[in-house]
Design an enzyme around this catalytic site. Structure first.
Site, mmCIF file in Angstrom:
data_model
loop_
_atom_site.group_PDB
_atom_site.id
_atom_site.type_symbol
_atom_site.label_atom_id
_atom_site.label_comp_id
_atom_site.label_asym_id
_atom_site.label_seq_id
_atom_site.Cartn_x
_atom_site.Cartn_y
_atom_site.Cartn_z
ATOM 1 N N CYS A 1 0.846 -1.220 0.000
ATOM 2 C CA CYS A 1 0.000 0.000 0.000
ATOM 3 C C CYS A 1 0.864 1.245 0.000
ATOM 4 C CB CYS A 1 -0.879 0.026 1.237
ATOM 5 S SG CYS A 1 -1.901 -1.420 1.372
ATOM 6 N N GLU B 1 -4.041 3.276 -8.027
ATOM 7 C CA GLU B 1 -3.009 2.430 -7.426
ATOM 8 C C GLU B 1 -2.787 1.230 -8.357
ATOM 9 O OE1 GLU B 1 -4.351 0.635 -3.739
ATOM 10 O OE2 GLU B 1 -2.316 0.602 -2.962
HETATM 11 C C1 SIN Z 1 4.344 -2.154 5.287
HETATM 12 O O1 SIN Z 1 4.029 -2.350 6.473
HETATM 13 O O2 SIN Z 1 5.453 -1.785 4.993
HETATM 14 C C2 SIN Z 1 3.407 -2.352 4.133
HETATM 15 C C3 SIN Z 1 2.021 -2.423 4.523
HETATM 16 C C4 SIN Z 1 1.051 -2.501 3.383
HETATM 17 O O3 SIN Z 1 1.370 -2.570 2.235
HETATM 18 O O4 SIN Z 1 -0.132 -2.511 3.720
#
Ligand code: SIN
Length: 489
Positions: free
Chosen positions: A289, A390
């Site tokens: 994300c 995204e």
């Molecule tokens: C992360 O904790 O680095 C990534 C988390 C995510 O992509 O939700």
């Protein structure tokens, strides 16, 4: 390539008992690098979800009554057991999720770090003695665990996103029901087995695997004993959960989609910035994300940056994550590949130049898997899909900019607000730009921002609530105010 792991057929965990679904149903788990079945998990039913909530509710009074120190010890022990099993859990993760084994081991360590971090936070859930408005009164505040919690976790970080929720829940004295993504139930079960083997009492954590996420959500949101739900996943599903939470005014934490800008000012060290963009963009094959999704490069260094990035990305080794030296594994499934390709084809059609990649990978070493070539696009503009949505794949789109003011406006022009990155050697600019970016997480001169001690979370349509950091436990605590009258002066 070596895999010493045999097929794993996991079970539900309900009240300390590992068992089948009430109707005996199961679903297969496949390896996205080969398409082979690597195991299976129970297809939990509504009856199973209710049993898991019953178990969590039954375990709550005793767990809540433990001291913070006892909970902290168990969390530290659970972190140790997870670390002792780094090879086993890492292998399971690579087999069902696809990320390279080195990255999978790193995630196991990252997962353990949340339990350790929240062991410390358990010991610091202080209340307050507040100066009263009426001299005869005494005013105290207590911070108490919210009760039964549900954790709905994603496939991209199947271990760490679970412990990032369970760590603070357990630390706060809450009991939990976990629903992992159906693509990655085996890692979730392996981590919960480690937590159980560390001595965490029966019923404190419960596991429901199921293909029917809608049914599981309805059961969780419809049960008044579940006081809080923490979800990591898409903004679309997050909005449904917000609607579902209204009925019983349930507390929610939502870590949703991102569309991170990555800005490189022309005073930056270009090599450092290229490496940093690769680290942010191509981690987990672009399926995070917080991945950079729009790269803005200042005009003075644009051409040099494109050339260096293109040649480094072209050299990234793609393949089965169990093979030594692989930097980029498969995507989770063919839908992921199709979306990445749609973004690339749309950009090319609208005038972007393909610097490297831009194709699905098939043939020797890729057969049966969901692989997409690491891609760099030059000349991305705001009418392209990749600029607006995204991608969640290994595609870096580059856009040129001229001024600081212009790039801050472009970077903030998004419905999302999770992570943003920029590179500069001008420290006045560093503070100015960090303050102006409308994001919950800022990476300045680095592409890697994730850590247990950091408050992770977004603004705008990237969700609300923070995970990790000293505030992460607040999401699982209620503050209670006690006013004691008639004490006198
Ligand atoms: C992360 O904790 O680095 C990534 C988390 C995510 O992509 O939700």
């Amino acid at each position: 390539m070596t895999s010493t792991m045999t097929r794993r057929d996991e079970r539900l965990l309900v009240g300390g008992v590992w068992r089948e679904a009430s109707n005996g149903g199961r679903f297969d788990v496949t390896n996205p690098a080969t398409g082979e079945v690597v195991g299976s998990a129970p297809n939990g039913t509504a009856e199973d979800v209710r049993a898991a909530i019953d178990a969590a509710a039954a375990a709550l009074p005793a767990w809540r009554a433990t001291t913070a120190l006892q909970r902290a010890r168990l969390l530290r022990r659970a972190a140790e057991v997870i670390r002792e099993r780094v090879e086993e859990i890492g292998m399971i993760m690579t087999l069902e999720q696809g990320k390279p084994l080195g990255e999978a081991r790193g995630e196991v360590e990252y997962a353990a770090s949340f339990l350790e971090w929240f062991a410390g936070e358990a010991e610091r859930t202080y209340g307050e003695v507040v100066p009263p408005m009426n001299a005869a009164n005494r005013v105290l505040t207590l911070r108490q665990g919210v009760g039964v919690v549900a954790a709905i976790t994603p496939w991209n970080f199947p271990a760490a996103m679970m412990t990032r929720k369970l760590g603070p829940a357990m630390a706060a004295g809450c009991t939990s029901v976990v629903k992992p993504a159906s693509a990655t139930p085996l890692t979730a079960a392996a981590v919960l087995r480690a937590i159980e083997d560390a001595g965490v009492p029966k019923g404190v954590v419960n596991l429901i695997t199921s293909r029917d996420s809608g049914m599981v959500s309805r059961e969780l949101f419809g049960d008044r004993r579940v006081r809080k739900i923490s979800f990591t996943g898409s903004t679309e599903v997050g909005k449904d959960l917000i609607r579902a939470s209204a009925h019983q005014v349930k507390r929610l934490s939502l870590e949703l989609g991102g569309h991170a800008p990555f800005v490189v000012f022309d005073d930056s060290d270009i090599d450092e910035a290229v490496d940093s963009l690769i680290a942010s963009k191509f981690r987990n094959a672009g399926q995070t994300c917080v991945c950079a999704n729009r790269a803005y490069i200042q005009r003075g260094i644009y051409d040099a940056f494109v050339a260096k990035l293109g040649s480094k990305v072209a050299a990234l080794a793609v393949g089965n994550g169990l093979t030594a030296g692989i930097a980029i594994g498969p995507m989770i499934d063919d839908r992921g590949v199709e979306k990445a390709d749609e973004h690339v084809q749309d950009a090319v059609l609208r005038g972007a130049r393909l610097v490297t990649g831009g194709t699905r990978l098939t043939g020797d070493g890729f057969d049966g898997g969901s692989f997409y070539a690491p891609t760099v696009l030059d000349g991305v503009t705001d009418e392209m899909l990749i600029y607006r949505e995204e991608t969640f794949g290994p595609v870096a789109g580059l856009t040129v900019f001229d001024t600081e003011e212009e790039v801050v406006t472009m970077a903030n022009d998004s419905i999302y607000g999770l992570a943003a990155y920029f590179h500069t050697r001008d420290y006045a600019r560093l503070l100015r730009v960090a303050e102006k970016l409308e994001y919950g997480i800022i990476g300045a001169n680095t592409g890697i921002i994730s850590a247990a001690n950091a408050p992770f979370g977004g603004v705008k349509e990237s969700g609300y609530g923070r995970e990790g950091g000293s505030v992460g436990i607040d999401e699982y605590l209620d503050t209670k105010y006690i006013c004691i009258g008639g004490v006198g002066v």
